[in-house]
Design a protein around this motif. Structure first.
Motif, PDB file in Angstrom:
ATOM      1  N   ALA A   1       0.778  -1.251  -0.195  1.00  0.00           N
ATOM      2  CA  ALA A   1       0.047  -0.074  -0.203  1.00  0.00           C
ATOM      3  C   ALA A   1       0.836   1.046   0.091  1.00  0.00           C
ATOM      4  N   LEU A   2       1.912   1.308   0.852  1.00  0.00           N
ATOM      5  CA  LEU A   2       2.828   2.204   0.955  1.00  0.00           C
ATOM      6  C   LEU A   2       3.511   2.480  -0.426  1.00  0.00           C
ATOM      7  N   LEU A   3       3.867   1.497  -1.034  1.00  0.00           N
ATOM      8  CA  LEU A   3       4.803   1.883  -2.168  1.00  0.00           C
ATOM      9  C   LEU A   3       3.840   2.351  -3.365  1.00  0.00           C
ATOM     10  N   SER A   4       2.540   2.028  -3.218  1.00  0.00           N
ATOM     11  CA  SER A   4       1.724   2.415  -4.526  1.00  0.00           C
ATOM     12  C   SER A   4       1.437   3.821  -4.280  1.00  0.00           C
ATOM     13  N   GLY A   5       1.658   4.341  -3.225  1.00  0.00           N
ATOM     14  CA  GLY A   5       1.297   5.968  -2.943  1.00  0.00           C
ATOM     15  C   GLY A   5       2.246   7.079  -3.359  1.00  0.00           C
ATOM     16  N   ALA A   6       1.671   8.025  -3.793  1.00  0.00           N
ATOM     17  CA  ALA A   6       2.510   9.163  -4.352  1.00  0.00           C
ATOM     18  C   ALA A   6       3.789   9.153  -5.094  1.00  0.00           C
ATOM     19  N   THR A   7       4.904   9.598  -4.850  1.00  0.00           N
ATOM     20  CA  THR A   7       6.110   9.353  -5.361  1.00  0.00           C
ATOM     21  C   THR A   7       7.380   8.870  -4.846  1.00  0.00           C
ATOM     22  N   ALA A   8       8.442   8.467  -5.050  1.00  0.00           N
ATOM     23  CA  ALA A   8       9.534   8.105  -4.257  1.00  0.00           C
ATOM     24  C   ALA A   8       9.914   9.243  -3.247  1.00  0.00           C
ATOM     25  N   GLN A   9      10.129  10.500  -4.060  1.00  0.00           N
ATOM     26  CA  GLN A   9      10.465  11.523  -3.462  1.00  0.00           C
ATOM     27  C   GLN A   9       9.609  12.083  -2.306  1.00  0.00           C
ATOM     28  N   LEU A  10       8.257  11.877  -2.440  1.00  0.00           N
ATOM     29  CA  LEU A  10       7.199  12.221  -1.331  1.00  0.00           C
ATOM     30  C   LEU A  10       7.130  11.205  -0.250  1.00  0.00           C
ATOM     31  N   ARG A  11       7.432   9.900  -0.547  1.00  0.00           N
ATOM     32  CA  ARG A  11       7.402   8.895   0.399  1.00  0.00           C
ATOM     33  C   ARG A  11       8.771   9.020   1.140  1.00  0.00           C
ATOM     34  N   ASN A  12       9.822   9.704   0.584  1.00  0.00           N
ATOM     35  CA  ASN A  12      10.910   9.905   1.343  1.00  0.00           C
ATOM     36  C   ASN A  12      10.547  11.067   2.569  1.00  0.00           C
ATOM     37  N   ARG A  13       9.855  11.637   2.487  1.00  0.00           N
ATOM     38  CA  ARG A  13       9.559  12.719   3.289  1.00  0.00           C
ATOM     39  C   ARG A  13       8.192  12.622   4.022  1.00  0.00           C
ATOM     40  N   ALA A  14       7.412  11.951   3.749  1.00  0.00           N
ATOM     41  CA  ALA A  14       6.065  11.907   4.351  1.00  0.00           C
ATOM     42  C   ALA A  14       6.173  10.871   5.437  1.00  0.00           C
ATOM     43  N   THR A  15       5.202  11.234   6.477  1.00  0.00           N
ATOM     44  CA  THR A  15       5.788  10.579   7.856  1.00  0.00           C
ATOM     45  C   THR A  15       4.340   9.456   8.100  1.00  0.00           C
ATOM     46  N   THR A  16       4.538   8.438   8.793  1.00  0.00           N
ATOM     47  CA  THR A  16       3.260   7.773   9.404  1.00  0.00           C
ATOM     48  C   THR A  16       2.246   8.565   9.554  1.00  0.00           C
ATOM     49  N   GLY A  17       2.422   9.522  10.988  1.00  0.00           N
ATOM     50  CA  GLY A  17       1.255  10.003  11.302  1.00  0.00           C
ATOM     51  C   GLY A  17       0.675  11.150  10.469  1.00  0.00           C
ATOM     52  N   GLY A  18       1.457  11.729   9.603  1.00  0.00           N
ATOM     53  CA  GLY A  18       1.074  12.825   8.691  1.00  0.00           C
ATOM     54  C   GLY A  18       0.216  12.072   7.571  1.00  0.00           C
ATOM     55  N   ASN A  19       0.649  10.730   7.199  1.00  0.00           N
ATOM     56  CA  ASN A  19      -0.059  10.322   6.130  1.00  0.00           C
ATOM     57  C   ASN A  19      -1.596   9.956   6.521  1.00  0.00           C
ATOM     58  N   LEU A  20      -1.825   9.477   7.671  1.00  0.00           N
ATOM     59  CA  LEU A  20      -2.992   9.198   8.319  1.00  0.00           C
ATOM     60  C   LEU A  20      -4.139  10.507   8.216  1.00  0.00           C
ATOM     61  N   LEU A  21      -3.175  11.564   8.486  1.00  0.00           N
ATOM     62  CA  LEU A  21      -3.972  12.989   8.904  1.00  0.00           C
ATOM     63  C   LEU A  21      -3.978  13.743   7.578  1.00  0.00           C
ATOM     64  N   GLN A  22      -3.682  13.343   6.504  1.00  0.00           N
ATOM     65  CA  GLN A  22      -3.790  13.998   5.134  1.00  0.00           C
ATOM     66  C   GLN A  22      -5.175  14.335   4.999  1.00  0.00           C
ATOM     67  N   ARG A  23      -5.547  15.748   4.438  1.00  0.00           N
ATOM     68  CA  ARG A  23      -6.818  15.883   3.981  1.00  0.00           C
ATOM     69  C   ARG A  23      -7.323  15.327   2.661  1.00  0.00           C
ATOM     70  N   THR A  24      -8.528  15.383   2.329  1.00  0.00           N
ATOM     71  CA  THR A  24      -9.117  15.121   0.987  1.00  0.00           C
ATOM     72  C   THR A  24      -8.375  15.791  -0.154  1.00  0.00           C
TER      73      THR A  24
END
Length: 331
Positions: free
Chosen positions: A92-115
């Motif tokens: 699921a994580l690897l299907s999301g966004a791009t490698a650059q964003l995944r390198n920066r995005a955090t576990t807690g922030g991913n859960l709290l992203q808005r629509t």
């Protein structure tokens, strides 16, 4: 961008200082900063938590895994323990966004992203989530990416996280710390709200409450599969996604967990489909029936009508693949 106060937090004991209701926590910033640029989020202060010691992945009790809120999506997806024991989450994580964003995005922030609703980001158009009482432009507008389950007259937006879908299927739990220092646990499934009369309230978190981390319990036996249907293979949110954990014994479904993404205001646990499958033969007909039961109340709004048959086909295909992999392993 509205002027704001910036303060770096060096310890969790500092999070209760000031007015927590007028502050936002800043970690990776991949969603919050964009929202501030559009003046959709206008906090009086940013509390930078990126230096907190919450970026570790540790073995827990009873074969669980404790994931700090600042663990990046890349680190979590590539962790050997996650890839081996919780492959649903890694996929699921690897299907999301791009490698650059995944390198920066955090576990807690991913859960709290808005629509990612078009009208939520367009401040010239009415949006109940952005400004309660204005109306919902998506209901009669461009709603191709919008919800088909759990909607209300006030909002038909979807939650965009892939990771959250996997965590709901895995029955992960959050560790939370309130502004007064009290800590509690909360199932990820209970974090997000359906829109109801208050679509501006994305979660059940209290003002100032911080996600300290996630606990991944030992998963049930069975094959784990995450399938994401989207418009392009990278940097695209799910039109429909589904996470499945299927355990078949002697041709019958011994246990099953199913969660949808891209279809509701929150990750959607498909409990009706699960109940329809338990102790039934793992056949195409039963998979079809389970999908129909789960989506019986689904509603399209014009441009997203196609999501209902798409969600049905996606679930059936994922269950079929999971069941076939079990048969191949037994052969």
């Amino acid at each position: 961008m509205k002027p704001f106060e910036y303060r770096r937090i060096h310890g969790v004991e500092e999070i209760g200082k000031g007015d927590p209701g007028q502050a936002r926590y800043l970690a990776g910033g991949t969603n919050l900063i964009d929202l501030m640029k559009h003046e959709i989020e206008v906090p009086d202060r940013l509390l930078d938590i990126s230096r907190l010691k919450l970026a570790t992945i540790e073995n827990g009790e009873k074969d669980s895994l404790r994931v700090g809120t600042l663990v990046t999506n890349t680190s979590l997806a590539s962790d050997a323990r996650v890839r081996q024991t919780w492959p649903l989450l890694s996929a699921a994580l690897l299907s999301g966004a791009t490698a650059q964003l995944r390198n920066r995005a955090t576990t807690g922030g991913n859960l709290l992203q808005r629509t990612r609703c078009y009208y939520f980001y367009d401040t010239a158009r009415p949006c109940n989530k952005r400004n309660p009482g204005e109306g919902c432009s998506a209901r009669e507008g461009q709603n191709r990416i919008h919800a088909i389950l759990g909607t209300s007259d006030h909002c038909i937006a979807t939650h965009p996280s892939d990771m959250a879908v996997a965590m709901v299927a895995l029955e992960a739990r959050l560790t939370l710390r309130a502004a007064d220092g009290m800590e509690r646990e909360l199932p990820v499934e209970e974090l997000h709200r359906l829109p109801g009369d208050h679509p501006e309230q994305d979660t059940v978190l209290k003002p100032g409450e911080l996600i300290l981390g996630v606990i991944l319990p030992a998963p049930p036996p069975g094959r784990q599969i995450y399938r994401k249907v989207r418009d392009r293979s990278s940097y695209a949110f799910a039109l429909v996604s589904v996470g499945v954990i299927l355990h078949v014994v002697g041709g019958k479904v011994e246990s099953v967990r199913i969660a949808f993404g891209g279809v509701a205001h929150k990750p959607w646990r498909a409990r009706k489909a699960e109940a329809a499958l338990l102790q039934k033969e793992a056949t195409e007909a039963n998979f079809q029936h389970a999908a129909e039961v789960e989506l019986a109340d689904a509603r399209g709004y014009g441009s997203n009508d196609f999501k209902i048959p798409l969600a049905r086909r996606t679930l059936v295909a994922t269950l079929r693949d999971a069941a076939n992999s079990v048969e191949e392993a037994s052969a």
